[in-house]
Design an enzyme around this catalytic site. Structure first.
Site, PDB file in Angstrom:
ATOM      1  N   GLY A 244      54.578  71.970  51.766  1.00 27.77           N
ATOM      2  CA  GLY A 244      55.501  72.854  51.064  1.00 27.77           C
ATOM      3  C   GLY A 244      56.604  72.034  50.431  1.00 27.77           C
ATOM      4  N   SER A 245      57.758  72.641  50.288  1.00 25.44           N
ATOM      5  CA  SER A 245      58.850  71.961  49.576  1.00 25.44           C
ATOM      6  C   SER A 245      59.528  70.913  50.465  1.00 25.44           C
ATOM      7  CB  SER A 245      59.869  72.995  49.115  1.00 25.44           C
ATOM      8  OG  SER A 245      60.423  73.648  50.240  1.00 25.44           O
ATOM      9  N   THR A 246      60.199  69.990  49.819  1.00 27.48           N
ATOM     10  CA  THR A 246      60.906  68.937  50.548  1.00 27.48           C
ATOM     11  C   THR A 246      62.011  69.531  51.429  1.00 27.48           C
ATOM     12  OG1 THR A 246      60.352  67.256  48.930  1.00 27.48           O
ATOM     13  CG2 THR A 246      62.366  66.890  50.207  1.00 27.48           C
ATOM     14  N   GLY A 249      60.416  70.945  54.472  1.00 28.30           N
ATOM     15  CA  GLY A 249      59.874  69.838  55.262  1.00 28.30           C
ATOM     16  C   GLY A 249      60.950  69.193  56.124  1.00 28.30           C
ATOM     17  N   GLU A 267      54.109  67.230  54.174  1.00 32.92           N
ATOM     18  CA  GLU A 267      53.592  66.884  52.844  1.00 32.92           C
ATOM     19  C   GLU A 267      54.345  67.744  51.876  1.00 32.92           C
ATOM     20  OE1 GLU A 267      49.500  66.355  51.911  1.00 32.92           O
ATOM     21  OE2 GLU A 267      49.082  66.644  54.029  1.00 32.92           O
ATOM     22  N   CYS A 302      51.371  70.200  43.569  1.00 33.70           N
ATOM     23  CA  CYS A 302      52.376  69.269  44.093  1.00 33.70           C
ATOM     24  C   CYS A 302      52.309  67.928  43.382  1.00 33.70           C
ATOM     25  CB  CYS A 302      52.196  69.099  45.587  1.00 33.70           C
ATOM     26  SG  CYS A 302      50.521  68.662  46.039  1.00 33.70           S
TER      27      CYS A 302
END
Ligand code: NAD
Ligand code: MN
Length: 498
Positions: A244-246, A249, A267, A302
């Site tokens: 997903g998004s940073t 994460g 990831e 991504c």
């Protein structure tokens, strides 16, 4: 199958029945709270089905089921060759239900059904098959100790694997996590994205039909801040695989520190550069793939090649080629095989993309696209959009937009191209176009990313690891390396009379 017409797909879609309940311990069940949320088709705004809105209590039930199954050993202690047989059956069942799996993702998140039925759904079957076939061919080690000692170094399953996945490839992201984690003998509790939970729920049902024992594969739909957080903070989850998004994460890393130090494999996002050098001989192929690299799956990829660095001497001619390709990639009904691009996943994502586009109109040179559009008067659609003469510090060149928006930036030297490509918080993927072999190797070597594709974009296969560097995270899906995430190294010493 590939000959299905628009009407064929529409009538199949109309005949589809949806599973919206959570799948826990081998059964479809409502959320304990009884709450539901709507699964929405972004191409029309229509409600597809209510979905169980699970939260902490449901996560607790699923983790308990996963733990009991793990300790019971029906899966975790099954001979690898027998797990393989069950997973091969699952791959077959996915193939038997290919059109349904493709439709679920297309209806739920807007991707083209023709892509879903030729790429996503067969990919899911292929990845399950690949890990099935791998798992009885992976050997452990005997350490080189002296006589009198036998030291075994083996890979053992961790226990309960939590997986939290995004909406851009709903079935395949669920598969990348589940196939490797299950092959290694773990139990899995998967929380799919709230925008697109339907294919994962059907996958869990097919897994049970294939013979995956109750409690081994649980799918718990719900929102990130409730169900996702509960999984991240759970004291009895051994590992958390996240895509997903940073920003989220990073939260999972914190959840681990606040709870049981579970392993976290993030990831996360990307802003992948595509470097086109003037010594690339086939600029038409480069333009085809540059367009594919940003417009495939509505740019909701991504590793999308969203930053295009072109050598200045060919930049204008190359942008002309790209404009033509963008204009031939207009969005349409995702169920129409003639459509070239589908719908954006939801209203919020569409508005987020349009904010970048509107700001870009004031800070860069819009050469094509730039508008939100409807199809049959409805839905979340954005034209394929290209900005030229983007400066390297523009948000268009720095932030992940996650939509069909390409930023073109000229360069003069190889060194400058590499420097700009690496000047990003992300490091997921990159592409390089050149017919100079030394340059291809030299530039690939210097790019700080998880995957470099030379003279193609987004190269990917079951046999190669996929994941990033820097703030694209450090989890790796696919290949035998992914099994390392879902196992612990265990040493067993045995004394004997030499
Ligand atoms: P997201 O981070 O918003 O959501 C991903 C998942 O996290 C969803 O299941 C969501 O419900 C959950 N979540 C959200 N908030 C949470 C919270 N507070 N606590 C726990 N869980 C939470 O991302 P998205 O918008 O669904 O997906 C797009 C992002 O995914 C992009 O950044 C994209 O780059 C990334 N992505 C990365 C890869 C990769 O392999 N690197 C692949 C696909 C997508
Ligand atoms: Mn949806």
């Amino acid at each position: 199958m590939l000959d299905y017409s628009h009407d064929d797909w529409k009538s199949r879609a109309a005949g589809l029945s949806f599973r919206g309940q959570a799948f826990i311990d081998g059964k479809f069940v409502d959320a304990v709270s009884g709450k539901t949320f709507d699964s929405i088709n972004p191409a029309t705004g229509a409600v597809l089905t209510p979905v169980s809105e699970c939260d902490e209590e449901d996560i607790n039930r699923a983790v308990a089921a996963g733990r009991a199954a793990f300790e019971g050993g029906r899966w975790s202690r099954m001979a690898p060759g027998d797990r393989k047989a069950v997973m091969l059956k699952l791959a077959d069942l996915i193939r038997d239900n290919l059109e349904e799996m493709a439709l679920l993702d297309s209806l739920d998140m807007g991707k083209l059904v023709t892509d879903a039925v030729t790429i996503d759904a067969p990919g899911s079957a292929h990845f399950f098959q690949w890990y099935a076939e791998a798992i009885d061919k992976v050997y452990d080690e005997v350490a080189p100790t002296g006589p009198g000692d036998l030291a075994l170094v083996s890979r053992v399953p961790l226990g309960v694997v939590g997986a939290v996945t995004p909406w851009n490839f709903p079935l395949d992201m669920a598969t990348w996590k589940a196939a490797a984690a299950l092959a290694a003998g773990n139990s899995v509790v998967l929380k799919p994205a709230e925008q697109s939970p339907l294919s994962a729920l059907r996958l869990a049902e097919l897994a049970a039909e294939a013979g995956v024992p109750d409690g081994v594969f649980n799918v718990v739909p719900g929102f990130g801040a409730t169900a996702g957080q509960a999984l991240g903070l759970h004291m009895d989850v051994d590992c958390l695989a996240f895509t997903g998004s940073t920003a989220i994460g990073k939260m999972f890393m914190q959840y681990s520190g606040q709870s049981n130090l579970k392993q976290v494999w993030p990831e996360t996002g990307g802003k992948s550069p595509n470097l086109v050098f003037a010594d690339c001989e086939d600029l038409d192929a480069a333009a085809d793939m540059a367009a594919f690299g940003i417009f495939f799956n509505q740019g909701e990829v991504c590793s999308a090649n969203s930053r295009l660095y072109v050598e200045r001497s060919i930049k204008d001619a190359f942008v002309e080629k790209l404009i033509a390709r963008a204009q031939g990639t207009q969005p349409g009904d995702p169920l129409d095989p003639a459509s070239k691009m589908g719908a954006i996943v939801d209203e919020k994502q569409t508005q987020g993309i349009m904010r970048f586009v509107e700001a870009g109109k004031k800070s860069a040179n819009l050469v094509t696209g730039g508008e939100r559009v409807t199809v049959d008067g409805k839905g979340c659609f954005v034209q394929p959009t290209i900005f030229d003469d983007v400066t390297h510090d523009n948000p268009l060149a720095r932030d992940e937009i996650f939509g069909p928006v390409l930023s073109v930036i000229p360069f003069d030297t190889e060194e400058e191209a590499v420097r700009m490509a690496n000047d990003s918080i992300y490091g997921l993927a990159a592409s390089v176009w050149t017919d100079n072999l030394s340059r291809a190797c030299r530039v690939s070597d210097k790019l700080m990313v998880g995957t470099v594709s030379v003279n193609t974009v987004d190269a990917l296969s079951a046999q190669t690891p996929f994941g990033g560097m820097k703030q694209s995270g450090f989890g790796r899906d696919l290949s035998l390396h992914s099994l390392e995430k879902y196992t612990a190294l265990k040493t067993t010493w045995i004394k004997y009379k030499a």
